[in-house]
Design a protein around this motif. Sequence first.
Motif, PDB file in Angstrom:
ATOM      1  N   GLY A  43       1.435  -8.035  -4.140  1.00 16.09           N
ATOM      2  CA  GLY A  43       0.970  -8.299  -5.490  1.00 16.09           C
ATOM      3  C   GLY A  43       0.745  -7.013  -6.253  1.00 16.09           C
ATOM      4  O   GLY A  43       1.350  -5.979  -5.963  1.00 16.09           O
ATOM      5  N   TRP A  44      -0.163  -7.060  -7.232  1.00  9.39           N
ATOM      6  CA  TRP A  44      -0.338  -5.958  -8.173  1.00  9.39           C
ATOM      7  C   TRP A  44      -1.685  -5.290  -7.934  1.00  9.39           C
ATOM      8  O   TRP A  44      -2.730  -5.759  -8.373  1.00  9.39           O
ATOM      9  CB  TRP A  44      -0.278  -6.490  -9.601  1.00  9.39           C
ATOM     10  N   GLY A  45      -1.654  -4.159  -7.224  1.00  6.48           N
ATOM     11  CA  GLY A  45      -2.886  -3.425  -6.958  1.00  6.48           C
ATOM     12  C   GLY A  45      -2.650  -2.264  -6.021  1.00  6.48           C
ATOM     13  O   GLY A  45      -1.530  -2.024  -5.559  1.00  6.48           O
ATOM     14  N   THR A  46      -3.728  -1.533  -5.734  1.00 13.20           N
ATOM     15  CA  THR A  46      -3.678  -0.402  -4.806  1.00 13.20           C
ATOM     16  C   THR A  46      -4.850  -0.504  -3.835  1.00 13.20           C
ATOM     17  O   THR A  46      -5.750  -1.334  -4.009  1.00 13.20           O
ATOM     18  CB  THR A  46      -3.767   0.936  -5.566  1.00 13.20           C
ATOM     19  N   THR A  47      -4.827   0.351  -2.827  1.00  9.87           N
ATOM     20  CA  THR A  47      -5.894   0.336  -1.831  1.00  9.87           C
ATOM     21  C   THR A  47      -6.377   1.751  -1.538  1.00  9.87           C
ATOM     22  O   THR A  47      -5.696   2.728  -1.816  1.00  9.87           O
ATOM     23  CB  THR A  47      -5.421  -0.288  -0.499  1.00  9.87           C
ATOM     24  N   GLN A  48      -7.566   1.811  -0.988  1.00  6.21           N
ATOM     25  CA  GLN A  48      -8.124   3.050  -0.436  1.00  6.21           C
ATOM     26  C   GLN A  48      -8.558   2.756   0.993  1.00  6.21           C
ATOM     27  O   GLN A  48      -9.429   1.890   1.165  1.00  6.21           O
ATOM     28  CB  GLN A  48      -9.326   3.522  -1.267  1.00  6.21           C
ATOM     29  N   PRO A  49      -7.934   3.399   1.997  1.00  8.01           N
ATOM     30  CA  PRO A  49      -6.834   4.354   1.928  1.00  8.01           C
ATOM     31  C   PRO A  49      -5.584   3.723   1.291  1.00  8.01           C
ATOM     32  O   PRO A  49      -5.457   2.506   1.245  1.00  8.01           O
ATOM     33  CB  PRO A  49      -6.585   4.713   3.399  1.00  8.01           C
ATOM     34  N   ALA A  50      -4.669   4.560   0.858  1.00  4.79           N
ATOM     35  CA  ALA A  50      -3.480   4.086   0.159  1.00  4.79           C
ATOM     36  C   ALA A  50      -2.546   3.345   1.112  1.00  4.79           C
ATOM     37  O   ALA A  50      -2.623   3.482   2.338  1.00  4.79           O
ATOM     38  CB  ALA A  50      -2.747   5.269  -0.468  1.00  4.79           C
ATOM     39  N   ALA A  51      -1.654   2.546   0.538  1.00  3.48           N
ATOM     40  CA  ALA A  51      -0.644   1.849   1.332  1.00  3.48           C
ATOM     41  C   ALA A  51       0.181   2.865   2.115  1.00  3.48           C
ATOM     42  O   ALA A  51       0.516   3.934   1.623  1.00  3.48           O
ATOM     43  CB  ALA A  51       0.247   1.015   0.416  1.00  3.48           C
ATOM     44  N   GLY A  52       0.499   2.531   3.366  1.00  5.72           N
ATOM     45  CA  GLY A  52       1.258   3.439   4.236  1.00  5.72           C
ATOM     46  C   GLY A  52       0.651   3.478   5.627  1.00  5.72           C
ATOM     47  O   GLY A  52      -0.174   2.638   5.988  1.00  5.72           O
ATOM     48  N   ASP A  53       1.041   4.474   6.409  1.00  8.98           N
ATOM     49  CA  ASP A  53       0.599   4.603   7.802  1.00  8.98           C
ATOM     50  C   ASP A  53      -0.560   5.595   7.915  1.00  8.98           C
ATOM     51  O   ASP A  53      -0.546   6.662   7.294  1.00  8.98           O
ATOM     52  CB  ASP A  53       1.758   5.071   8.682  1.00  8.98           C
ATOM     53  N   ILE A  86      -1.809  -3.975  11.497  1.00  8.08           N
ATOM     54  CA  ILE A  86      -1.311  -4.000  10.119  1.00  8.08           C
ATOM     55  C   ILE A  86      -2.371  -4.664   9.252  1.00  8.08           C
ATOM     56  O   ILE A  86      -2.837  -5.756   9.553  1.00  8.08           O
ATOM     57  CB  ILE A  86       0.016  -4.771  10.005  1.00  8.08           C
ATOM     58  N   LEU A  87      -2.742  -3.986   8.180  1.00  9.99           N
ATOM     59  CA  LEU A  87      -3.737  -4.499   7.242  1.00  9.99           C
ATOM     60  C   LEU A  87      -3.045  -4.811   5.916  1.00  9.99           C
ATOM     61  O   LEU A  87      -2.386  -3.945   5.345  1.00  9.99           O
ATOM     62  CB  LEU A  87      -4.846  -3.468   7.016  1.00  9.99           C
ATOM     63  N   THR A  88      -3.191  -6.048   5.451  1.00 16.94           N
ATOM     64  CA  THR A  88      -2.548  -6.467   4.203  1.00 16.94           C
ATOM     65  C   THR A  88      -3.594  -6.813   3.154  1.00 16.94           C
ATOM     66  O   THR A  88      -4.509  -7.592   3.418  1.00 16.94           O
ATOM     67  CB  THR A  88      -1.642  -7.692   4.431  1.00 16.94           C
ATOM     68  N   ALA A  89      -3.450  -6.200   1.979  1.00 18.42           N
ATOM     69  CA  ALA A  89      -4.295  -6.525   0.822  1.00 18.42           C
ATOM     70  C   ALA A  89      -3.462  -7.373  -0.128  1.00 18.42           C
ATOM     71  O   ALA A  89      -2.382  -6.950  -0.552  1.00 18.42           O
ATOM     72  CB  ALA A  89      -4.771  -5.263   0.118  1.00 18.42           C
ATOM     73  N   THR A  90      -3.955  -8.562  -0.464  1.00 21.93           N
ATOM     74  CA  THR A  90      -3.215  -9.468  -1.338  1.00 21.93           C
ATOM     75  C   THR A  90      -3.896  -9.580  -2.693  1.00 21.93           C
ATOM     76  O   THR A  90      -5.108  -9.816  -2.774  1.00 21.93           O
ATOM     77  CB  THR A  90      -3.096 -10.870  -0.699  1.00 21.93           C
ATOM     78  N   PHE A  91      -3.093  -9.398  -3.729  1.00 14.06           N
ATOM     79  CA  PHE A  91      -3.576  -9.528  -5.104  1.00 14.06           C
ATOM     80  C   PHE A  91      -2.811 -10.667  -5.785  1.00 14.06           C
ATOM     81  O   PHE A  91      -1.682 -10.968  -5.424  1.00 14.06           O
ATOM     82  CB  PHE A  91      -3.336  -8.236  -5.897  1.00 14.06           C
ATOM     83  N   GLU A  92      -3.429 -11.284  -6.757  1.00 11.89           N
ATOM     84  CA  GLU A  92      -2.754 -12.320  -7.530  1.00 11.89           C
ATOM     85  C   GLU A  92      -3.084 -12.155  -9.009  1.00 11.89           C
ATOM     86  O   GLU A  92      -4.076 -11.509  -9.363  1.00 11.89           O
ATOM     87  CB  GLU A  92      -3.120 -13.717  -7.042  1.00 11.89           C
ATOM     88  N   ALA A  93      -2.226 -12.733  -9.832  1.00 12.10           N
ATOM     89  CA  ALA A  93      -2.417 -12.617 -11.274  1.00 12.10           C
ATOM     90  C   ALA A  93      -3.653 -13.378 -11.719  1.00 12.10           C
ATOM     91  O   ALA A  93      -3.895 -14.510 -11.275  1.00 12.10           O
ATOM     92  CB  ALA A  93      -1.189 -13.135 -12.010  1.00 12.10           C
ATOM     93  N   GLY A  94      -4.433 -12.773 -12.583  1.00 11.68           N
ATOM     94  CA  GLY A  94      -5.572 -13.462 -13.179  1.00 11.68           C
ATOM     95  C   GLY A  94      -5.116 -14.231 -14.418  1.00 11.68           C
ATOM     96  O   GLY A  94      -3.924 -14.325 -14.718  1.00 11.68           O
ATOM     97  N   SER A  95      -6.048 -14.781 -15.144  1.00 13.25           N
ATOM     98  CA  SER A  95      -5.717 -15.521 -16.361  1.00 13.25           C
ATOM     99  C   SER A  95      -6.513 -14.969 -17.534  1.00 13.25           C
ATOM    100  O   SER A  95      -7.581 -14.387 -17.353  1.00 13.25           O
ATOM    101  CB  SER A  95      -6.000 -17.011 -16.184  1.00 13.25           C
ATOM    102  N   SER A  96      -5.966 -15.157 -18.727  1.00 15.71           N
ATOM    103  CA  SER A  96      -6.613 -14.673 -19.951  1.00 15.71           C
ATOM    104  C   SER A  96      -6.443 -15.682 -21.067  1.00 15.71           C
ATOM    105  O   SER A  96      -5.626 -16.601 -20.982  1.00 15.71           O
ATOM    106  CB  SER A  96      -6.005 -13.327 -20.374  1.00 15.71           C
ATOM    107  N   VAL A  97      -7.215 -15.475 -22.129  1.00 16.15           N
ATOM    108  CA  VAL A  97      -7.137 -16.342 -23.302  1.00 16.15           C
ATOM    109  C   VAL A  97      -6.210 -15.701 -24.333  1.00 16.15           C
ATOM    110  O   VAL A  97      -6.416 -14.555 -24.749  1.00 16.15           O
ATOM    111  CB  VAL A  97      -8.524 -16.564 -23.926  1.00 16.15           C
ATOM    112  N   LEU A  98      -5.174 -16.454 -24.710  1.00 16.38           N
ATOM    113  CA  LEU A  98      -4.252 -16.015 -25.750  1.00 16.38           C
ATOM    114  C   LEU A  98      -4.578 -16.751 -27.044  1.00 16.38           C
ATOM    115  O   LEU A  98      -4.610 -17.988 -27.084  1.00 16.38           O
ATOM    116  CB  LEU A  98      -2.803 -16.315 -25.350  1.00 16.38           C
ATOM    117  N   LYS A  99      -4.840 -15.981 -28.103  1.00 17.13           N
ATOM    118  CA  LYS A  99      -5.076 -16.563 -29.420  1.00 17.13           C
ATOM    119  C   LYS A  99      -3.861 -16.308 -30.301  1.00 17.13           C
ATOM    120  O   LYS A  99      -3.450 -15.158 -30.486  1.00 17.13           O
ATOM    121  CB  LYS A  99      -6.327 -15.950 -30.065  1.00 17.13           C
ATOM    122  N   ILE A 100      -3.279 -17.396 -30.812  1.00 17.83           N
ATOM    123  CA  ILE A 100      -2.123 -17.295 -31.702  1.00 17.83           C
ATOM    124  C   ILE A 100      -2.582 -17.614 -33.122  1.00 17.83           C
ATOM    125  O   ILE A 100      -3.299 -18.597 -33.357  1.00 17.83           O
ATOM    126  CB  ILE A 100      -1.010 -18.281 -31.291  1.00 17.83           C
TER     127      ILE A 100
END
Length: 288
Positions: free
Chosen positions: A115-125, A174-188
């Motif tokens: 998904g959309w994000g980062t981690t500390q420590p960073a992704a990798g080995d 193996i450590l997996t961090a999962t992110f998902e899209a949030g929601s917002s209010v759109l005003k037209i």
Amino acid sequence: LANTTVTLSANATVTANFDKKTEPVILTIKTQPAELGTTVPASGNYDVQANKAFEIEAKPNEGKYFATWSCEEGASVAKPNEAKTTVTLSKNGTVTANFTNEEPVKVFLAIVVKGWGTTQPAAGDHELVKNIKYEIKANPNQGNIFKSWQLSGKGTIDDLNKAETSLVLEENSILTATFEAGSSVLKISVFPENSAITVPQIGESTVTNNTEIKISATANNGYKFANWSAGPNATILDASSNETKATLTGDAEIVANFAPKKYKVEFKAGENGLLQGELIQNIEHGCN
């Protein structure tokens, strides 16, 4: 000295040099377990300069072993698995020298991001030490949310659903961090008012962040489409097209702008009459 004197024997330039004044940050040094070793400087709190390397050293007691340095908050250690290294602080932070009764066993951790994000420590080995507690943190990108951690391998995560938590490993994992899209209010909205209809319709609706949504605007009688305008958190693919796509990273307003049509009007005088003024005029829709 800020106040001093200068003596010249010929034309010359004198430059006053200044350093940016910064407030110190607080470095806290700890040992774990405290009875197995010491540090240089000793455990305690120290005022240090932000973003500048500060030397630290871990010294295990006789017959004991240094395992690794662990960090919290704004601290970052250059070489966590070396007893003598440096720490750099971006804000107040803590470093802990971890000691063991037995020679440390190294384990390897691969961090993966979904998904959309980062981690500390960073992704990798990463090379860690068995049975030592490490702080881990998930940072979602704007408009997204952290969902959960997942560990493949033998170990323990303090709270799988918390973005900031701790990890202890017993084997390569193996450590997996999962992110998902949030929601917002759109005003037209449309400008001028009542100049068009839109899809989504005029008003507020809930949309998924970081996902393209179709938007369109159809002019009412007497108007023509001009462009789209958007506030913060909204990106429009083609602002000059009345049918396009938009992406949100947070609550946002999008406006469909229209211009009134202009009509060419010619004025003519009938028999026995005379007109004064401009006889051919371009008049906007709705105007007198």
